[in-house]
Design a protein around this motif. Structure first.
Motif, PDB file in Angstrom:
ATOM      1  N   LYS A  38       0.940  -1.022   0.232  1.00 27.73           N
ATOM      2  CA  LYS A  38      -0.069  -0.124  -0.033  1.00 27.73           C
ATOM      3  C   LYS A  38       0.922   1.312   0.057  1.00 27.73           C
ATOM      4  CE  LYS A  38      -4.195  -1.631   2.095  1.00 27.73           C
ATOM      5  NZ  LYS A  38      -5.173  -1.182   0.909  1.00 27.73           N
ATOM      6  N   GLY A  39       0.670   2.146  -0.927  1.00 24.98           N
ATOM      7  CA  GLY A  39       1.376   3.380  -1.000  1.00 24.98           C
ATOM      8  C   GLY A  39       0.790   4.393  -1.686  1.00 24.98           C
ATOM      9  N   ASN A  89      -3.647   7.210  -3.334  1.00 26.81           N
ATOM     10  CA  ASN A  89      -3.379   5.983  -2.722  1.00 26.81           C
ATOM     11  C   ASN A  89      -3.599   4.662  -3.775  1.00 26.81           C
ATOM     12  OD1 ASN A  89      -3.106   6.847  -0.251  1.00 26.81           O
ATOM     13  ND2 ASN A  89      -5.304   7.138  -0.036  1.00 26.81           N
ATOM     14  N   THR A  91      -3.118   0.154  -4.053  1.00 29.10           N
ATOM     15  CA  THR A  91      -3.064  -1.028  -3.526  1.00 29.10           C
ATOM     16  C   THR A  91      -2.325  -2.158  -4.450  1.00 29.10           C
ATOM     17  OG1 THR A  91      -4.769  -0.785  -1.963  1.00 29.10           O
ATOM     18  CG2 THR A  91      -3.876  -2.884  -2.161  1.00 29.10           C
ATOM     19  N   PRO A 151       6.406   2.746   0.009  1.00 27.53           N
ATOM     20  CA  PRO A 151       5.017   1.602   0.203  1.00 27.53           C
ATOM     21  C   PRO A 151       5.206   0.665   1.442  1.00 27.53           C
ATOM     22  CG  PRO A 151       5.599   1.803  -2.100  1.00 27.53           C
ATOM     23  CD  PRO A 151       6.909   2.376  -1.362  1.00 27.53           C
TER      24      PRO A 151
END
Length: 392
Positions: A38-39, A89, A91, A151
């Motif tokens: 996630k980042g 964002n 994923t 991330p």
């Protein structure tokens, strides 16, 4: 959880670009474990994730544009998107299975961009590998991550019961897989004025080739980048290497201007690398380059010769003193990243390992000639405006 391992641009076998940051983490294919990344999309020219399998085989690359953002977020790398969007964002999931029948190894989906790591591109089983992250040219005012930090990596049980699972092998920092490749002539000052631009279209001293099949496997390349490499450079202290080519257009994300979509490519750069070990030594990137009034790059490289008085930024020249680099055999490495489908002047259709004919790239071919330093005392760049012959 696991942290990213930074790979410096001058690491072994990296052919690194000094305006890029490289990070990896090792993974092991475990049928009970899914890896979740996630980042946030970086404030940078380009970012990508590469899935690498065992024996350093590149399985798939997901460039920034291919990542579908989480619901409610924006992908700023899409043409015309809000570059300064607050919600940015994404994923990514690394699944330990082969891709569904008829599917690629990377499948984009909102909040669920998925790499399938269970087999290699040829269908053989995959047991372990690396995930690579590239971030090119952070925008002005941001750090190497493009202002969003690295991330977050999490290992999750496939059944979502979060029981303890076997983690990936841990490499030592910067450890890489085992390497399987183990006198100036005097010119008459009365010589008539010629144009430095005459070099374009003439026979070039430098020969360029696509990187070979073996190098492609070892170097873990970004599959959205076209790489060409020159033959070994002759380090003659009595000569200058003059390289001239038309500059491809690129987005000015360095100054936080968003991507329009009409650029020739996302990014290009010229790097010095060693012939042995393939270490990156120096990079001149598009946003650092002086482009003359006709849109050309005029790059003059010295191996000990003094800088001619005419070779100045004001006259449209870039100067590199390569005598300051380590005294090792050198070559040049030209990157073309995310070439536009409407831009035909790249080497993307040349097979790996083969020579790139100048006519394929046309004016965008980096034509290099070894010239006497006094060459520049008797030439002018062919500008459209009136030539200042006093400076020639």
């Amino acid at each position: 959880m696991q942290k990213w391992i930074q790979q410096p641009s001058d690491s072994l076998l990296m052919l690194g670009d000094f305006n890029a940051s490289y990070y990896v983490f090792p993974y092991e294919v475990n049928p009970d474990t899914e890896i979740v990344i996630k980042g946030q999309f970086s404030y940078a020219r380009y970012m990508s994730f590469t899935l690498i399998g065992q024996i350093d085989t590149v399985i798939a690359t997901a460039p920034d544009q291919a990542l579908i953002p989480d619901p409610g977020s924006t992908n700023p790398f899409l043409p015309g998107a809000n570059w300064n969007a607050n919600n940015r964002n994404y994923t990514i999931k690394i699944r330990p299975t082969a891709p569904p029948q008829g599917s690629e190894h990377f499948v984009p989906e909102a909040g669920n961009n998925t790499f399938y790591a269970g087999n290699l591109k040829d269908g053989s089983p995959n047991r372990f590998g690396l995930i690579g992250l590239r971030i090119y040219v952070p925008s002005l005012g941001y750090d190497k991550t493009g202002g969003v930090e690295l991330p977050k990596i999490t290992y999750c049980a496939v059944e979502r019961d979060y029981r303890k699972t076997k983690l990936a092998r841990v490499f030592q920092k910067n450890e890489l897989p085992e390497n399987p490749l183990n006198s100036i002539s005097i010119l008459n000052k009365k010589t008539s004025i010629h144009h430095c631009s005459d070099i374009v279209g003439q026979n070039c001293d430098l020969t360029w080739s696509r990187i070979g099949v073996i190098a492609t496997r070892i170097l873990q390349p970004d599959l959205n980048t076209v790489y060409i490499v020159s033959e070994q450079i002759k380090r003659d202290p009595g000569k200058l290497l003059f390289i001239r080519w038309k500059a491809p257009t690129f987005p000015d994300t360095y100054h936080n201007i968003g991507i329009l979509g009409n650029e020739n490519m996302r990014y290009w750069s010229m790097s010095f690398i060693t012939r042995v070990g393939l270490l990156g030594l120096y990079t001149l990137s598009d946003f650092q380059t002086i482009v003359d009034k006709k849109g050309y790059v005029n790059l003059v490289i010295s191996f000990g010769a003094s800088r001619p008085s005419y070779v100045t930024p004001e006259n449209g020249f870039n100067w590199i003193d390569a005598s300051n680099l380590p005294l090792v055999p050198l070559t040049l490495f030209y990157r073309n990243n995310q070439v536009s489908q409407g831009f035909p002047y790249s080497a993307k259709n040349i097979p790996e390992g083969e020579i790139v004919p100048p006519e394929v790239m046309g004016k965008y071919y980096p034509c290099g000639k070894y010239v006497d330093p006094l060459y520049f005392n008797s030439c002018c760049l062919d500008y459209n405006d009136k030539l200042n012959k006093d400076n020639c």
